[in-house]
Design a protein around this motif. Structure first.
Motif, PDB file in Angstrom:
ATOM      1  N   ALA A 179       0.797  -1.224   0.000  1.00 38.14           N
ATOM      2  CA  ALA A 179       0.000   0.000   0.000  1.00 38.14           C
ATOM      3  C   ALA A 179       0.828   1.273   0.000  1.00 38.14           C
ATOM      4  O   ALA A 179       0.330   2.326  -0.404  1.00 38.14           O
ATOM      5  N   ALA A 180       2.075   1.224   0.453  1.00 41.00           N
ATOM      6  CA  ALA A 180       2.889   2.439   0.508  1.00 41.00           C
ATOM      7  C   ALA A 180       3.638   2.699  -0.795  1.00 41.00           C
ATOM      8  O   ALA A 180       4.347   3.692  -0.905  1.00 41.00           O
ATOM      9  N   SER A 181       3.474   1.824  -1.776  1.00 35.09           N
ATOM     10  CA  SER A 181       4.090   2.052  -3.087  1.00 35.09           C
ATOM     11  C   SER A 181       3.339   3.165  -3.806  1.00 35.09           C
ATOM     12  O   SER A 181       2.254   3.588  -3.390  1.00 35.09           O
ATOM     13  N   ALA A 182       3.908   3.625  -4.919  1.00 34.78           N
ATOM     14  CA  ALA A 182       3.260   4.688  -5.683  1.00 34.78           C
ATOM     15  C   ALA A 182       1.882   4.243  -6.173  1.00 34.78           C
ATOM     16  O   ALA A 182       0.889   4.968  -6.039  1.00 34.78           O
ATOM     17  N   VAL A 183       1.804   3.031  -6.736  1.00 32.72           N
ATOM     18  CA  VAL A 183       0.522   2.534  -7.230  1.00 32.72           C
ATOM     19  C   VAL A 183      -0.438   2.287  -6.080  1.00 32.72           C
ATOM     20  O   VAL A 183      -1.606   2.681  -6.128  1.00 32.72           O
TER      21      VAL A 183
ATOM     22  N   ALA B 261      12.317  -0.307   0.269  1.00 34.81           N
ATOM     23  CA  ALA B 261      11.854   0.689  -0.688  1.00 34.81           C
ATOM     24  C   ALA B 261      11.243   1.873   0.045  1.00 34.81           C
ATOM     25  O   ALA B 261      10.608   1.714   1.085  1.00 34.81           O
ATOM     26  N   PRO B 262      11.415   3.099  -0.489  1.00 40.40           N
ATOM     27  CA  PRO B 262      10.832   4.276   0.156  1.00 40.40           C
ATOM     28  C   PRO B 262       9.324   4.340  -0.066  1.00 40.40           C
ATOM     29  O   PRO B 262       8.767   3.604  -0.881  1.00 40.40           O
ATOM     30  N   MET B 263       8.681   5.250   0.646  1.00 41.72           N
ATOM     31  CA  MET B 263       7.263   5.484   0.424  1.00 41.72           C
ATOM     32  C   MET B 263       7.086   6.244  -0.876  1.00 41.72           C
ATOM     33  O   MET B 263       7.875   7.111  -1.224  1.00 41.72           O
ATOM     34  N   GLY B 264       6.018   5.912  -1.598  1.00 41.92           N
ATOM     35  CA  GLY B 264       5.729   6.633  -2.823  1.00 41.92           C
ATOM     36  C   GLY B 264       6.689   6.292  -3.946  1.00 41.92           C
ATOM     37  O   GLY B 264       7.194   5.181  -4.054  1.00 41.92           O
TER      38      GLY B 264
END
Length: 332
Positions: free
Chosen positions: A155-159, A323-326
């Motif tokens: 859920a914290a990925s860009a998509v 991986a970072p947020m967004g």
């Protein structure tokens, strides 16, 4: 126009295990030649995305063919048209497309014109393939309805974060799954999710039941983690599962498949999704998302690294660390 330099990164070898600096070669290149119908683009921003893991592997597993040794690495990029032999892409226009790790690239009609007022970070975070994936998943495949409950695995990925915001804007309840408490707080406090669950916390099953007391109607799966075993039993009848952007690192892992009897008796539908099958909806998705953005209903988080020369190190950290947020973007 005076060009001071044009640098590029080529693939020097396929990675073995973790990514390392010796798979990249930085080389000077002449200014690329372009012909009628093409144009010259000075890239300004480039995103680093999960699909790159597939592009840099020797074996073809993903829909996209692997890169070959000596080729310039691929990425999604935004840039400005600096010379043009295509009237539809005039000098000064802002464009986005599948580009490469090169400061100047040749563009063609496969690229997309973007509003010059949009920040490049917004274009890569909310539009193009990120936006198309979220738009098609929610509105075309899931056929979401107000009042339903959506669960997003990464859920914290860009998509994932964009999909959740679109769902909230359309009256759904949204539960996000991620891998840290920091990301959980961001999803709930900044993005507006109803709940978020850290996969490293305890009592996951009871957390799911508390967060989705009315069951789950839509499950957006893009991580292939064992936690999915807790989700299928809570799916409501006629629930929909949308599977896309699965990490290539998962292709050899063995996870139990969902209980087929549950799928039958609950009449669940499971839809595999490749975003490139829906390119004809790109402009439609741009228009819809631009309206949501203008109304303040969706926003983005971009983790921006400065400097073209930092592309390799940034990609290594992206795949070898958390991986970072967004959206992860390199600006140069």
């Amino acid at each position: 126009m005076t060009i001071m330099r044009n640098q590029a990164f080529r693939l020097s070898r396929y990675p073995q295990g973790k990514f390392s600096m010796d798979i990249f070669d930085m080389v000077p290149l002449p200014l690329p030649h372009f012909t009628e119908g093409e144009f010259l683009v000075m890239q300004t921003h480039m995103s680093l995305d999960p699909v790159m893991h597939a592009w840099l592997q020797q074996d073809k597993f993903h829909h996209a063919p692997p890169m070959h040794i000596g080729e310039i690495l691929q990425s999604y990029g935004v840039g400005k048209v600096v010379e043009s032999l295509n009237p539809d892409f005039p000098v000064g226009a802002q464009v986005v497309g599948l580009t490469g790790w090169s400061e100047y690239i040749v563009g063609n009609a496969d690229m997309y014109l973007m509003d010059a007022s949009l920040a490049p970070e917004a274009i890569l975070s909310l539009f193009y393939f990120t936006g198309l994936t979220a738009y098609v998943s929610l509105f075309k495949l899931a056929q979401s309805k107000q009042g339903e409950t959506l669960v997003i695995s990464d859920a914290a990925s860009a998509v994932g974060s964009l999909l959740g915001q679109l769902a909230k804007a359309n009256g759904l309840s949204v539960l996000g799954i991620t891998d840290s408490e920091e990301k959980c707080q961001w999803l709930m406090q900044e993005i507006g999710f109803d709940a978020a669950i850290n996969t490293h916390s305890e009592h996951l099953e009871s957390q799911f039941k508390a967060a989705a007391p009315n069951g789950i109607d839509i499950f957006f799966e893009n991580s292939d983690e064992p936690i999915q075993e807790l989700i299928y039993p809570q799916m409501n009848p006629y629930g929909r599962v949308i599977i896309t952007d699965m990490p290539e690192t998962q292709q050899h892992k063995a996870h139990p498949i969902p209980n087929l009897m549950q799928i039958q008796h609950k009449r669940l539908s499971i839809q595999g999704f490749e975003v490139r099958d829906y390119l004809e909806l790109m402009q439609e998705s741009h228009c819809v998302l631009a309206e949501y953005f203008a109304q303040g209903k969706i926003k983005y988080q971009a983790h921006v690294i400065e400097g073209f020369e930092n592309l390799p190190e940034t990609l290594i950290q992206y795949f070898n660390e958390t991986a970072p947020m967004g959206k992860l973007i390199v600006r140069f």
